[in-house]
Scaffold this motif. Structure first.
Motif, short mmCIF file in Angstrom:
data_model
loop_
_atom_site.label_atom_id
_atom_site.label_comp_id
_atom_site.label_asym_id
_atom_site.label_seq_id
_atom_site.Cartn_x
_atom_site.Cartn_y
_atom_site.Cartn_z
N ARG A 215 62.27 38.05 46.41
CA ARG A 215 61.30 39.13 46.88
C ARG A 215 59.73 39.09 45.95
N HIS A 216 59.60 39.05 44.58
CA HIS A 216 58.26 38.24 44.00
C HIS A 216 58.17 37.08 44.66
N LEU A 217 58.34 36.14 44.42
CA LEU A 217 57.86 34.46 44.87
C LEU A 217 57.24 34.83 45.48
N ARG A 218 58.29 35.65 47.33
CA ARG A 218 57.49 35.22 48.32
C ARG A 218 55.83 35.84 48.75
N PHE A 219 55.70 37.54 47.65
CA PHE A 219 54.97 38.19 47.01
C PHE A 219 53.62 37.20 46.73
N ILE A 220 54.23 36.64 46.11
CA ILE A 220 52.53 35.63 45.11
C ILE A 220 52.44 34.34 46.21
N PHE B 276 46.44 30.67 44.47
CA PHE B 276 46.65 30.10 43.37
C PHE B 276 48.52 29.40 43.85
N TYR B 277 49.36 29.80 43.83
CA TYR B 277 50.96 30.16 44.30
C TYR B 277 51.21 29.43 45.86
N SER B 278 50.23 29.98 46.78
CA SER B 278 50.60 28.92 47.96
C SER B 278 49.19 27.87 48.36
N TYR B 279 48.46 28.01 47.42
CA TYR B 279 47.47 27.00 47.88
C TYR B 279 48.03 25.22 46.83
N TYR B 280 47.98 25.57 45.46
CA TYR B 280 48.08 25.00 44.48
C TYR B 280 49.54 24.25 44.32
N LEU B 281 50.29 25.30 44.18
CA LEU B 281 52.01 24.85 43.48
C LEU B 281 52.25 24.78 44.58
N GLN B 282 52.08 25.60 46.17
CA GLN B 282 53.10 24.83 47.60
C GLN B 282 54.39 25.49 46.83
N LEU B 283 54.45 26.86 46.89
CA LEU B 283 55.73 27.41 46.43
C LEU B 283 56.88 27.08 47.90
N PRO B 284 58.12 26.63 47.87
CA PRO B 284 58.55 26.51 49.15
C PRO B 284 58.98 27.71 49.39
N SER B 285 59.47 27.58 50.36
CA SER B 285 60.48 28.86 51.22
C SER B 285 61.41 29.78 50.44
N THR B 286 61.54 30.62 50.54
CA THR B 286 62.64 31.69 49.45
C THR B 286 64.36 31.50 50.25
N ASN B 287 64.17 30.48 51.70
CA ASN B 287 65.40 30.61 52.50
C ASN B 287 66.01 29.95 51.78
N GLY B 288 67.17 29.66 51.35
CA GLY B 288 68.33 28.46 50.57
C GLY B 288 68.38 28.35 49.81
N TYR B 289 67.91 29.10 49.03
CA TYR B 289 67.25 28.68 47.34
C TYR B 289 68.06 29.22 46.63
N SER B 290 68.38 29.46 45.69
CA SER B 290 68.49 30.67 44.70
C SER B 290 67.53 30.42 43.93
N ALA B 291 67.37 32.07 43.12
CA ALA B 291 66.00 32.04 42.06
C ALA B 291 65.92 31.59 41.27
N MET C 298 46.68 30.83 33.01
CA MET C 298 46.48 31.68 33.62
C MET C 298 45.26 32.51 33.94
N MET C 299 44.26 32.24 32.84
CA MET C 299 43.04 32.88 32.18
C MET C 299 42.01 31.70 33.07
N ASP C 300 42.06 30.47 33.13
CA ASP C 300 41.69 29.27 33.75
C ASP C 300 41.38 29.66 35.19
N HIS C 301 42.26 29.95 35.99
CA HIS C 301 42.67 30.29 37.26
C HIS C 301 42.71 31.76 37.67
N PHE C 302 42.02 32.14 36.93
CA PHE C 302 42.49 33.27 36.76
C PHE C 302 42.00 34.52 38.48
N ASP C 303 40.97 34.08 38.81
CA ASP C 303 40.22 34.01 40.22
C ASP C 303 40.82 33.87 41.66
N THR C 304 41.60 33.44 41.09
CA THR C 304 43.46 32.66 42.04
C THR C 304 44.19 32.63 42.48
N LEU C 305 44.77 33.40 40.63
CA LEU C 305 46.11 34.16 40.91
C LEU C 305 46.18 34.68 41.01
#
Length: 189
Positions: free
Chosen positions: A36-41, A47-62, A77-84
């Motif tokens: 749930r938290h990973l979907r939210f971020i 930062f997570y949606s654009y830079y790190l390209q988090l995969p869909s949570t479907n079909g993967y374990s936490a 974290m502090m360098d990317h605070f504005d987008t994080l």
């Protein structure tokens, strides 16, 4: 501002209702919470949606999802605070507010509905934290459930000896609970 009803709800949930029948039930709950938290971020943190390209949570374990993320440290974290952060608060503005609070020793100012706090900087890199009203109520309820030996109806006194105060810590104050912050930058007398 702390919502007393929400504090009570979190207190009751933590003290009386959040029980796990066994380790597996706890692990399953943790899995759901983490996904749930990973979907939210992924949805709200640039930062997570654009830079790190988090995969869909479907079909993967936490565990697999966590392994797919690039670890970050406090500096990153502090360098990317504005987008994080997920609420659009800018690091420069937050630092100004936090530094002003530390200089004046008035920790009540907020940015909108967010409490802004600053770490002590013992790592050589001061960090910021943001706490929403709902998170503040949740924290207060959970802390009270875990720390009050005689429950909410007994009179209790809580002392915090810290470098800096915060709206977050003051949120536990009520008619029955006396909270006092002792500023480590002042004499103990």
């Amino acid at each position: 501002m702390t919502n007393k009803l929400r504090v009570l709800q979190w207190y009751m949930r933590t003290k009386y209702f959040r029980r796990f029948r066994d380790e597996r039930a706890l692990m399953e709950w943790q899995e759901r919470q983490l996904k749930r938290h990973l979907r939210f971020i992924s949805d709200y943190s640039l930062f997570y949606s654009y830079y790190l390209q988090l995969p869909s949570t479907n079909g993967y374990s936490a565990k697999e999802l966590l392994a797919s993320l690039t670890p970050i440290d406090k500096r990153v974290m502090m360098d990317h605070f504005d987008t994080l952060n997920t609420v659009g608060i800018q690091k420069e503005e937050a630092f100004k507010l936090a530094l002003s609070s530390e200089e004046t020793r008035d920790f009540s100012p907020r940015m909108g509905t967010m409490t802004i706090g600053m770490s002590s900087g013992t790592s050589g890199n001061r960090g910021l934290f943001l706490v929403s009203d709902d998170e503040q109520s949740q924290w207060a309820g959970i802390i009270l459930a875990k720390l009050l030996p005689h429950g909410l109806l007994a009179k209790e006194r809580i002392a915090f000896f810290l470098r800096a105060n915060s709206n977050l810590y003051n949120s536990v104050q009520s008619g029955k609970i006396r909270f006092h912050f002792y500023d480590l930058l002042h004499s103990l007398q």
